[in-house]
Scaffold this active site. Structure first.
Site, PDB file in Angstrom:
ATOM      1  N   LYS A   4       0.995  -1.399  -0.289  1.00 57.26           N
ATOM      2  CA  LYS A   4       0.361   0.243  -0.126  1.00 57.26           C
ATOM      3  C   LYS A   4       1.311   1.801   0.258  1.00 57.26           C
ATOM      4  CE  LYS A   4      -4.556  -1.278   2.478  1.00 57.26           C
ATOM      5  NZ  LYS A   4      -4.021  -3.271   2.635  1.00 57.26           N
ATOM      6  N   ASP A  15      -6.227  -3.875  10.450  1.00 56.83           N
ATOM      7  CA  ASP A  15      -6.900  -4.912   9.894  1.00 56.83           C
ATOM      8  C   ASP A  15      -6.534  -5.837  10.133  1.00 56.83           C
ATOM      9  OD1 ASP A  15      -7.612  -5.450   6.738  1.00 56.83           O
ATOM     10  OD2 ASP A  15      -5.576  -5.726   6.227  1.00 56.83           O
ATOM     11  N   ASP A  74      -0.344  -8.663  -1.245  1.00 55.00           N
ATOM     12  CA  ASP A  74      -1.725  -7.594  -0.271  1.00 55.00           C
ATOM     13  C   ASP A  74      -2.871  -8.020   0.657  1.00 55.00           C
ATOM     14  OD1 ASP A  74      -1.783  -5.296   2.285  1.00 55.00           O
ATOM     15  OD2 ASP A  74      -3.092  -4.080   0.080  1.00 55.00           O
ATOM     16  N   GLU A  76      -3.908 -11.212   1.511  1.00 56.49           N
ATOM     17  CA  GLU A  76      -3.058 -12.264   2.482  1.00 56.49           C
ATOM     18  C   GLU A  76      -4.219 -12.541   3.230  1.00 56.49           C
ATOM     19  OE1 GLU A  76      -2.548  -9.312   5.465  1.00 56.49           O
ATOM     20  OE2 GLU A  76      -2.774  -9.643   3.240  1.00 56.49           O
ATOM     21  N   ARG A  78      -7.804 -13.017   2.929  1.00 61.48           N
ATOM     22  CA  ARG A  78      -8.438 -14.848   2.551  1.00 61.48           C
ATOM     23  C   ARG A  78      -7.493 -15.673   1.692  1.00 61.48           C
ATOM     24  NH1 ARG A  78      -9.375 -10.874  -3.952  1.00 61.48           N
ATOM     25  NH2 ARG A  78      -9.380  -9.767  -2.327  1.00 61.48           N
TER      26      ARG A  78
END
Length: 233
Positions: A4, A15, A74, A76, A78
């Site tokens: 990001k 997150d 980015d 990760e 899932r």
């Protein structure tokens, strides 16, 4: 590596909000003494660059044996959530609900005060949505449209599944379709994408503070309360 921008990184401490929500809800269910069996699985990963970091183009073998081509490192969440859902399915519970700050696409679609909810069972999705409504947490159902599972299974030429959407649009739907690949199709499942409401970047409103909001904790506790009642299923 897929990293990001600096501004986008500033709120990434949130997150882990999905993990925090399910742990907090589990503790609340226990403290309330609700007569319901709850199994909580919390997959975690420290997604950092290093010589051993996952790279775009890598192929991973997931829990259960399916292979996945990584397109965006980015995304990760899932990957680890897929393993958790496969593990949860093995236990043959009555239902599964997962919570994750999964996609920026969901925040673009619904804003920062409404959670997305998707799943394979409309009755369960509605039950969760209604529970949220009773406790002041807004959830809006999004579809796993029929083309999304096809994309998940056919985009990669070297693995069973493609981890991330190749196209620009429909990111929240694609992510849910990816997760669905790891859920027993006979198991009612609901997925809550809380990327927008998990972190309040502005001032407090109602009962919601600035910063981490704890969104869906109340929804999950309300759902457990309903399911543990005399008519709960």
């Amino acid at each position: 590596l897929t990293i990001k921008t600096g501004v986008a990184m500033q709120t990434m401490k949130c997150d882990m909000a999905g993990a925090a929500a399910v742990v907090s809800a589990t503790l609340a269910v226990a403290e309330l003494g609700l007569p319901i069996a709850v199994t909580t699985i919390v997959p975690m990963a420290e997604n950092m660059p290093s010589g051993a970091a996952t790279r775009p183009g890598d192929v991973l073998t997931m829990y259960g044996g399916k292979t996945v081509e990584v397109l965006n490192t980015d995304a990760e969440g899932r990957l680890i959530l897929g393993d958790a859902l496969a593990l949860a399915s093995e236990a043959k519970p009555d239902l599964v609900v997962d919570v994750a700050t999964l996609t920026g696409a969901c925040e673009i679609a619904l804003g920062d005060r409404v959670c997305g909810i998707l799943g394979n069972d409309d009755a369960l999705v509605e039950k969760v949505r209604a529970a949220g409504g009773r406790v002041g947490e807004a959830l809006w159902q999004l579809p796993i449209s029929e083309e999304m599972p096809v994309k998940v299974r056919t985009y990669s030429k070297i693995a069973d599944l493609m981890q991330h959407n190749v196209d620009l649009y429909g990111g929240a739907l694609y992510a849910a379709a990816f997760l669905q690949e790891f859920v027993d199709p006979d198991l009612p499942w609901a997925h809550l994408d809380i990327a927008g409401p998990a972190f309040n970047k502005r001032g407090p409103f109602g009962h919601v503070p600035s910063g981490g909001t704890g969104v869906t904790v109340a929804t999950l506790v309300e759902l457990a309360t309903e399911l543990s009642g005399p008519s709960g299923t």
